[in-house]
Design a protein around this motif. Structure first.
Motif, PDB file in Angstrom:
ATOM      1  N   PRO A  91      12.044  26.708  39.995  1.00  0.00           N
ATOM      2  CA  PRO A  91      12.309  28.522  39.794  1.00  0.00           C
ATOM      3  C   PRO A  91      12.554  30.100  40.168  1.00  0.00           C
ATOM      4  N   CYS A  92      12.967  30.683  40.284  1.00  0.00           N
ATOM      5  CA  CYS A  92      13.808  31.576  41.563  1.00  0.00           C
ATOM      6  C   CYS A  92      13.472  31.313  43.020  1.00  0.00           C
ATOM      7  N   THR A  93      14.467  30.942  43.753  1.00  0.00           N
ATOM      8  CA  THR A  93      13.991  31.292  44.918  1.00  0.00           C
ATOM      9  C   THR A  93      14.750  32.433  45.706  1.00  0.00           C
ATOM     10  N   LEU A  94      14.286  32.951  47.100  1.00  0.00           N
ATOM     11  CA  LEU A  94      14.259  33.655  47.914  1.00  0.00           C
ATOM     12  C   LEU A  94      15.276  32.803  49.155  1.00  0.00           C
ATOM     13  N   VAL A  95      15.594  32.701  50.027  1.00  0.00           N
ATOM     14  CA  VAL A  95      16.048  32.314  50.690  1.00  0.00           C
ATOM     15  C   VAL A  95      16.066  33.262  51.980  1.00  0.00           C
ATOM     16  N   VAL A  96      15.535  33.052  52.389  1.00  0.00           N
ATOM     17  CA  VAL A  96      15.514  34.351  53.923  1.00  0.00           C
ATOM     18  C   VAL A  96      15.937  33.882  55.402  1.00  0.00           C
ATOM     19  N   CYS A  97      17.384  34.688  55.632  1.00  0.00           N
ATOM     20  CA  CYS A  97      18.191  34.252  56.514  1.00  0.00           C
ATOM     21  C   CYS A  97      17.233  34.563  57.910  1.00  0.00           C
ATOM     22  N   ARG A  98      17.182  33.778  58.901  1.00  0.00           N
ATOM     23  CA  ARG A  98      16.065  33.988  60.289  1.00  0.00           C
ATOM     24  C   ARG A  98      16.406  33.383  61.366  1.00  0.00           C
ATOM     25  N   CYS A 104      20.039  33.464  63.744  1.00  0.00           N
ATOM     26  CA  CYS A 104      20.202  34.328  64.681  1.00  0.00           C
ATOM     27  C   CYS A 104      20.381  35.508  65.365  1.00  0.00           C
ATOM     28  N   CYS A 105      20.797  36.791  63.968  1.00  0.00           N
ATOM     29  CA  CYS A 105      20.962  38.044  63.838  1.00  0.00           C
ATOM     30  C   CYS A 105      19.225  38.357  63.329  1.00  0.00           C
ATOM     31  N   CYS A 106      18.882  37.575  62.195  1.00  0.00           N
ATOM     32  CA  CYS A 106      17.903  38.065  60.673  1.00  0.00           C
ATOM     33  C   CYS A 106      16.831  37.869  61.182  1.00  0.00           C
ATOM     34  N   GLY A 107      16.017  38.630  61.568  1.00  0.00           N
ATOM     35  CA  GLY A 107      14.465  38.493  61.853  1.00  0.00           C
ATOM     36  C   GLY A 107      14.406  38.914  62.988  1.00  0.00           C
ATOM     37  N   LEU A 142      22.356  32.279  58.237  1.00  0.00           N
ATOM     38  CA  LEU A 142      23.155  31.941  56.432  1.00  0.00           C
ATOM     39  C   LEU A 142      24.997  32.725  56.846  1.00  0.00           C
ATOM     40  N   GLY A 143      25.457  33.187  57.797  1.00  0.00           N
ATOM     41  CA  GLY A 143      26.615  33.983  57.692  1.00  0.00           C
ATOM     42  C   GLY A 143      27.040  34.771  58.417  1.00  0.00           C
ATOM     43  N   PRO A 144      26.209  36.466  57.701  1.00  0.00           N
ATOM     44  CA  PRO A 144      26.708  37.505  57.761  1.00  0.00           C
ATOM     45  C   PRO A 144      26.266  38.287  58.801  1.00  0.00           C
ATOM     46  N   CYS A 145      26.826  37.318  60.254  1.00  0.00           N
ATOM     47  CA  CYS A 145      25.016  38.190  60.338  1.00  0.00           C
ATOM     48  C   CYS A 145      25.276  40.129  60.927  1.00  0.00           C
ATOM     49  N   ASP A 146      26.091  40.272  60.695  1.00  0.00           N
ATOM     50  CA  ASP A 146      26.586  41.564  60.377  1.00  0.00           C
ATOM     51  C   ASP A 146      26.305  42.484  58.984  1.00  0.00           C
ATOM     52  N   GLN A 147      25.990  41.833  59.064  1.00  0.00           N
ATOM     53  CA  GLN A 147      24.416  42.428  57.867  1.00  0.00           C
ATOM     54  C   GLN A 147      23.668  41.948  57.120  1.00  0.00           C
ATOM     55  N   ALA A 148      23.034  42.241  58.667  1.00  0.00           N
ATOM     56  CA  ALA A 148      21.614  41.092  58.797  1.00  0.00           C
ATOM     57  C   ALA A 148      20.537  42.318  57.991  1.00  0.00           C
TER      58      ALA A 148
END
Length: 140
Positions: free
Chosen positions: A20-27, A29-32, A66-72
């Motif tokens: 199925p379509c999958t949402l990968v949610v960053c959690r 160092c910064c996201c969440g 996931l990497g782009p912490c400045d865009q969390a």
């Protein structure tokens, strides 16, 4: 190929056929992180995504940074198997911290996600490029 040679057929087996379509949610160092983004209810967002997935048949998983912490907060919308066959590719959404963005991600995933449904126009404004190392890994 000559006219007499049939084109090779591709067979998908197991999970790849029905993914199925999958949402990968960053959690990571910064996201969440409520200390870094105190105005966002991160737990509610994840619960809302999971309840939408249960209702509409797509998947949600969390991952470390996931990497782009400045865009969390960052969410990657991965196409379903059918979406990938239709040309859909993983789409990175940045700055996904408000209720409107969460609902738009849910609506898009419920409609089929990349390759099967057009994203909301306002969500497209939040699309970001994946970090360089993610692009290199995806080519392996």
């Amino acid at each position: 190929m000559s006219a007499a040679t049939p084109a090779p057929r591709t067979f998908l087996i197991g999970a790849a056929r029905e993914r199925p379509c999958t949402l990968v949610v960053c959690r990571g160092c910064c996201c969440g992180d409520p200390r870094k983004h105190p105005g966002t209810d991160h737990a509610w967002q994840l619960e809302r995504l999971r309840s939408g997935a249960a209702e509409h048949g797509f998947a949600v998983r969390t991952t470390d940074c996931l990497g782009p912490c400045d865009q969390a907060n960052v969410i990657v919308v991965q196409p379903s198997a059918a979406g990938r066959r239709a040309g859909g590719r993983p789409t990175w959404v940045g700055f996904a911290m408000d209720d409107d963005c969460t609902e738009e991600v849910l609506e898009w995933a419920a409609a089929g996600g990349p390759g099967l449904a057009e994203p909301p126009v306002t969500l497209e404004l939040q699309f970001i490029a994946p970090p360089r190392d993610a692009r290199v890994r995806s080519r392996r």
